[in-house]
Each structure stands twice: as C-alpha cells, then as structure tokens.
Write an enzyme that holds these catalytic residues in place. Structure first.
Site, mmCIF file in Angstrom:
data_model
loop_
_atom_site.group_PDB
_atom_site.id
_atom_site.type_symbol
_atom_site.label_atom_id
_atom_site.label_comp_id
_atom_site.label_asym_id
_atom_site.label_seq_id
_atom_site.Cartn_x
_atom_site.Cartn_y
_atom_site.Cartn_z
ATOM 1 C CG ASP A 124 -3.574 4.588 5.068
ATOM 2 O OD1 ASP A 124 -3.967 5.165 4.086
ATOM 3 O OD2 ASP A 124 -2.509 4.584 5.614
ATOM 4 C CE1 TYR A 130 1.828 3.560 -0.906
ATOM 5 C CE2 TYR A 130 0.323 1.443 -1.047
ATOM 6 C CZ TYR A 130 1.050 2.593 -0.328
ATOM 7 O OH TYR A 130 1.196 2.716 1.135
#
Length: 470
Positions: A149, A402
């Site tokens: 990330d 997402y």
C-alpha cells in the site's frame, strides 16, 4: 558564330535571367511587406485562432507570417465563481455507464501505470479520474511487489475520465499513498498523504501549488478518503483517520478555502470506526458513507454541516453492505451501533434518496468479487430490509474492489439537482491471481431516470502477463 561567341551569348542570357529573378523576388517582398498589411485585410498573415482539444481546453495564439507559424500557449482562463453545490441529489431510477478505462487490458502492450484506489471528481467543465500510481508500468520489472500500500514511489495522478492511466495523458497531482481531490469551481484542490507511518504528512495543493499541510496527530498511518472531497460555495470538506485499522482510532473533518485550512473538528465516535469515507453534497450538507474496519458490517454515516458540526452513526438499513459480511437474513440493522461482528472491510458508498438509500456492495459476502447496487425503502432512517431495486454492475465471476461516490455539478448537466454517480474499482493480480503485481481498472456509473438492465462491465484482462512468466 564561333564557339567563343556562343559561350559568351549563353553566359549573358543566363546572367540576365538570374538578375531578372532577383528583381522579381525583391518586388514580391516589397509588395508583401509594404502594400498588403496596409489594405485593412490581413487575411491569415496575423490572426488569433482558438482551438479546443478533447483532453483539455487549450488556447493557441497562432501568428502566421511568411508561411511561418509562431505558436504561443496561453493558460486556460480560470472560472470567476465558486460552484454552489447546495442543490439536492437527483432521484435515480437506475445507473447508466458513464466511462470505463480498460487500463489493464491496454497495459499489456501500452505504457500504462500500475495503480490502485482510482476515483472520480468533477469540475464545472470536466470530470477526471484520479489514481495512486506505484511509480511503475504494467508488464515491467518495477511492477514486482506493488501489492504494498505505502511506498515512497506512490503518486496521485489524473486523466480525463475514460482515458486509461497512461504516461502520455496523465497529469501529476501530488506525492501520495493516500489521497482525495475536488474542484471548488475555480481550481482543483488535491490532498496527498505521504511519508513514514508514524509521521506521515498530508500536503494540500490548490491549483497545482502546495498551500498547506496536516501532520499526523496520532502517529499511526494518517490517511484520507481515496475518493472525491466535497466543495460547497467555495469551501471544501474532507475526512481523515489516524490510528489503528482494527480498533479505536481518531477521526477529524477538515474545511479549506482556496487551499488553506480554515477549520477542523474532532469526530467523537467511541466504539465505532471510520475510514475511507465516500462523500457527496446534498442540500447544503456533506453526506458520507464510510468503512468500519474494526467490527461493523454496516457502514458508518457522517453528515457534516458548513460550521463543521456533525451527526455520526451507522447506515440504518437492515441489509449489510461491507465485505466480509454474514447472511442478509441474519443481519439486524442499527442507526447507532456497529452490527455484524466482522473485522476488516472494503471502501464503499451509499446515496440518500429522501428516506430511502441506494447502497453498493460486492455480490460475494466473503471476497471482493461482483458488484451490485440496491435501493432500500426507508433504509436511511429505519432498519428496513425492503429492497425495492437491484442492479448488477459486475457479475460474481469477476473481481471488484473499492467503490465510491461523486456527483455531476449543475454546471455540467444544466439540471436543478446533482446527479449521483459512483465508480467501482476492479482489482487484478495479487493476492488473488498468479502475478508479481497488483493493479486495477474501473467502471463509472451515473444516475438516470430509467431502469438499467443487469450486465457485467468487468475488467476483462487476460492474465498472466509476459513479465509474470519470466
């Protein structure tokens, strides 16, 4: 005529022709310079031409002089007013496709960035797709390990909506491994979070220039929405989290004007968890549907007023919209408390439609696959399970990820309400597939006055790539 005379004659004629040619050129230049500009009709010798290009509006002042073009690039004129964005949301009967970038399919042979966390935000003249790059391209050795990330190579960049995140059309926005962006009617404001986990910094950019900063206040991975922030009458709002992802953290709402922070408030939410809010303007307030990464499979709801007062709770509907989650039949909704007792989660969204709510969720209860959007009667105010509409966007045989919200401003649509829109990220590669990389593409949908048939607008890239076979 003897040979010498012939040579002299030919030479004389040639010299005469050369002199005549020179005289003709002198006359031509004299007429062009002295006569034509004074006749009141310049034609194409000196004029300004305005050309509009699809990717952005660019004004070119082109001066044409003796077959030579001198091009001067002039900055695009700024809007002289802020967007209002106090209108209500339009009522949506269904959601129609707005754009699809196909970035991973194109990236198998094109110069496309490895990305995650794409989102869409709109100005009065255009919508743009923002994304967090990994500082590498698809099908390249630097894509190895991009499941991570946070790294110093991640940047926020953007393209016009519908374009793939390619190196030729992408615009740099900020150094960031977490971000948000929105337009106030005059300029873009972007916020990029970067730096070490314990001392991360959020840099506010306005019109492309750094204008303010927010330092980590809890020392535990300062992060923000990964979707559009919200501007109302020139003031822009966003939500940030600092603290653990799996227990109580700290949450703040911020307000900025022209890139300078003018207010912030601590959000008190004991026992609840807020991350990655998906926000939109509605009747002068900012409505957010967020992610509880601690316990709840219902989503936190945060409503922010212009003075930064707020109301916080959970989406009341009796259907869960986070992933992982349990069976719908076994779920009991709550407007105030986390329900479902499932850790982890995924960024998602919802739209209030009066007392009803549109809410998006993965079709799978356990993994990020498939995507559907449901309309629940009275789901904004009650623990209702009454599903009155359902639309499939990605079938359950394909990966999703997402999802988040944004609106089309009235300046774009010429309507008296804000069109609700959402995007769905479709993650490919690690950890679900046998590749060395992780990236995503997206599909974008906007509310319309008609019902739209179910279909699957999935990513469609054929994996593995060449780099994965080396």
């Amino acid at each position: 005529m003897n040979p010498n005379q012939k040579i002299i004659t030919i030479g004389s004629v040639s010299l005469g022709l050369v002199v005549l040619n020179i005289l003709l050129h002198i006359v031509s230049i004299t007429i062009t310079v002295l006569v034509l500009p004074g006749n009141g009709n310049n034609g194409s010798c000196n004029e300004t031409v305005i050309r509009e290009y699809n990717e952005t509006v660019r004004i070119e002042k082109i001066i044409q002089w003796h077959n030579t073009n001198v091009i001067e690039y002039i900055e695009r004129p700024e809007s002289d007013h802020f967007m209002n964005n106090t209108e209500p949301l339009c009522d949506a009967k269904g959601f129609a496709p707005f754009s699809k970038d196909n970035g991973i399919r194109i990236g198998s042979r094109g110069h496309v960035f490895v990305i995650r966390e794409p989102f869409v935000s709109c100005s009065p003249t255009e919508c743009r797709t923002f994304f967090l790059t990994q500082g590498s391209l698809l099908n390249d050795k630097h894509s190895n390990g991009t499941v991570k990330d946070r790294s110093p190579y991640r940047t926020l960049m953007s393209v016009e909506i519908g374009q793939s995140p390619n190196v030729y059309q992408a615009r740099f926005e900020a150094v960031a491994w977490s971000a948000t962006a929105c337009h106030d009617g005059k300029k873009w404001m972007t916020i990029g979070v970067t730096g070490p986990d314990a001392k991360a910094v959020a840099v506010v950019h306005y019109g492309g220039i750094p204008t303010d900063v927010i330092n980590s206040w809890a020392g535990d991975i300062l992060r923000t929405q990964e979707s559009s922030c919200t501007c109302i009458q020139g003031e822009c709002y966003w939500v940030m989290t600092d603290g653990p992802a799996n227990r109580q953290a700290q949450y703040r709402a911020f307000k900025a004007k022209q890139g300078k922070i003018i207010g912030q408030t601590e959000i008190s939410f004991n026992g609840g968890h807020i991350e990655e809010c998906s926000c939109y303007p509605n009747e002068g307030k900012v409505e957010c549907v967020c992610r509880d990464n601690w316990t709840g499979t219902n989503r936190p709801v945060l409503v922010i007023s212009s003075d930064l007062s707020y109301r916080v709770g959970y989406l009341c509907a009796g259907l869960p919209s986070d992933t992982p989650r349990g069976e719908d039949s076994q779920f009991t909704g709550s407007c105030t408390s986390p329900m479902g007792n499932q850790g982890y989660g995924v960024k998602g969204f919802g739209f209030r439609q009066g007392n009803d709510v549109w809410m998006g969720r993965t079709i799978s209860r356990t993994s990020r696959s498939g995507f559907e959007i449901l309309k629940v009667r009275n789901g904004w105010i009650q623990n209702s399970k009454e599903q009155i509409k359902r639309q499939v966007v990605v079938d359950n045989l394909n990966w999703s990820g997402y999802s988040g919200s944004f609106t089309l401003p009235v300046e774009l649509t010429r309507r008296n309400c804000l069109v609700p829109c959402f995007w769905v990220e479709m993650i490919r590669g690690k950890p679900e597939e046998k590749t060395i990389w992780t990236s995503s593409s997206s599909i974008v949908m906007c509310g319309v006055d008609h019902e739209i048939a179910d279909w699957s607008w999935h990513d469609g890239a054929i994996l593995p790539f060449d780099i994965d076979k080396m």
